[in-house]
Design a protein around this motif. Structure first.
Motif, mmCIF file in Angstrom:
data_model
loop_
_atom_site.group_PDB
_atom_site.id
_atom_site.type_symbol
_atom_site.label_atom_id
_atom_site.label_comp_id
_atom_site.label_asym_id
_atom_site.label_seq_id
_atom_site.Cartn_x
_atom_site.Cartn_y
_atom_site.Cartn_z
ATOM 1 N N THR A 180 -18.798 -18.892 103.681
ATOM 2 C CA THR A 180 -19.828 -18.325 102.806
ATOM 3 C C THR A 180 -20.378 -19.387 101.870
ATOM 4 N N ALA A 181 -19.481 -20.184 101.295
ATOM 5 C CA ALA A 181 -19.920 -21.261 100.407
ATOM 6 C C ALA A 181 -20.761 -22.276 101.166
ATOM 7 N N ALA A 182 -20.344 -22.595 102.392
ATOM 8 C CA ALA A 182 -21.058 -23.597 103.181
ATOM 9 C C ALA A 182 -22.446 -23.122 103.590
ATOM 10 N N ALA A 183 -22.614 -21.791 103.691
ATOM 11 C CA ALA A 183 -23.897 -21.246 104.132
ATOM 12 C C ALA A 183 -24.960 -21.287 103.041
ATOM 13 N N LYS A 184 -24.546 -21.527 101.816
ATOM 14 C CA LYS A 184 -25.492 -21.542 100.704
ATOM 15 C C LYS A 184 -26.012 -22.958 100.474
ATOM 16 N N ASN A 185 -27.302 -23.087 100.394
ATOM 17 C CA ASN A 185 -27.900 -24.385 100.095
ATOM 18 C C ASN A 185 -28.101 -24.518 98.598
#
Length: 345
Positions: A188-193
């Motif tokens: 989830t964290a990685a999916a946020k730019n």
């Protein structure tokens, strides 16, 4: 549901979309788009949820060939659930499919990237790729089946309690639930730019340089002002970076700041002596985008600093965590021993 193969298993160590084969990531996202057709009452399904399950069950089918249509070869089989004790199974499950899905009529075994029992698959399997067959060895079909299984009778997976319950139903183990939740949070964290529109030009330069390295492997001793490099032997855990072209934590920060014309010392503890020190007692709320973030075995004693990342905002940092991982976005609180930060820009 009883599961079989556990991929690389262990405790969640974080992750990003960079460790997911593109065709598998496509399957997870396609399942999210299709789930409402079959389970209209389901709420909160997201691809990181499916990625968290598949990471633990099969490591995203890494090492297999995934065809354009989603078929995975060689097929993924779990252990024979015959009560022998092999692979941790102590309960015998009699065959239900005559070997159609699990390749054996002697006992049941879990199948596919989401490790379904054939009996479970028969109750929830759907055709997601349009070939008129629901196949647990197909990435699209398996991802949709997992989404439907997790949705249950209209769960709201945006609620942590219901998400936890759905994962526990998938595999009735508290350790398993914690592991999967850890991966979900990391994906989830990685999916946020990160939002870089309100930062200075130099901060943007540093953050873009660091973010551009996502997916590059961790290499003990790797990385310099010019970019990734082969590392050295060996980490305290005995891991060598000599054959890995990548970054360790301080090599990544050294590279990113060099893009903005700032020269840093090579190791994390020495980097804490550069710029304006931000004490740990002020909390992570005192960090600003572009700050270095430190971790120590004895916070308050900079000589014990063992790790550094770059804060990108929103409680996240660009991070090269440890051997066996890749450069990725992580939550600042994902690591222990927060020791404050340093502001260089």
């Amino acid at each position: 549901m009883k599961t079989g193969a556990q991929g690389d298993g262990g405790l969640a160590e974080g992750g990003s979309a960079a460790d997911i084969p593109p065709r598998m990531l496509t399957a997870y996202k396609k399942a999210v788009q299709q789930v409402g057709k079959h389970a209209p009452k389901c709420r909160g399904m997201r691809w990181p949820i499916l990625a968290g399950i598949a990471k633990v069950e099969s490591n995203h089918a890494v090492g297999r060939n995934i065809a354009a249509g989603g078929d995975i070869r060689p097929k993924i089989y779990g252990v024979h659930l015959n009560g022998s004790g092999a692979g941790g199974n102590t309960t015998a499950f009699p065959d239900t499919d005559g070997g159609k899905w699990d390749g054996t009529a002697q006992a049941e075994r879990a199948v596919g990237p989401f490790q379904f029992l054939p009996s479970t698959w028969d109750s929830i399997g759907k055709d997601a790729n349009g070939d008129k067959q629901a196949d647990p060895h197909n990435a699209d079909d398996a991802a949709l089946g997992a989404a439907l299984y997790l949705c249950g009778d209209g769960r709201d997976l945006a609620k942590r309690s219901q998400l936890t319950a759905s994962i526990f139903q998938y595999n009735r183990s508290n350790e398993y639930v914690s592991n999967v939740l850890g991966w979900i949070d990391q994906y989830t964290a990685a999916a946020k730019n990160p939002d870089l529109k309100d930062v200075s030009a130099k901060v943007r330069t540093v953050l873009k340089a660091a973010l551009s390295q996502r997916g590059v492997p961790y290499s003990w001793g790797g990385g310099n002002a010019s970019g990734k490099s082969y590392g050295i032997c060996c980490s305290p855990g005995g891991k060598s970076g000599a054959a890995i072209n990548g970054f360790d934590c301080s090599g990544l920060t050294l590279y990113a700041y060099a893009r903005a014309g700032i020269r840093l010392p090579r190791v994390a503890a020495a980097q804490a002596g550069v710029g304006q020190r931000i004490p740990a007692r002020l909390g992570t709320g005192a960090l600003k985008q572009g700050d270095l973030v430190f971790y120590a075995t004895a916070p308050g004693r900079d000589s014990t600093i063992y790790h550094v990342g770059i804060y990108v905002g929103g409680g996240q940092m660009v991070n090269a965590p440890r051997p066996g991982t890749v450069v990725r976005l992580d939550a600042v609180n994902a690591m222990s021993g927060y020791a404050g930060g340093a502001r260089l820009l």
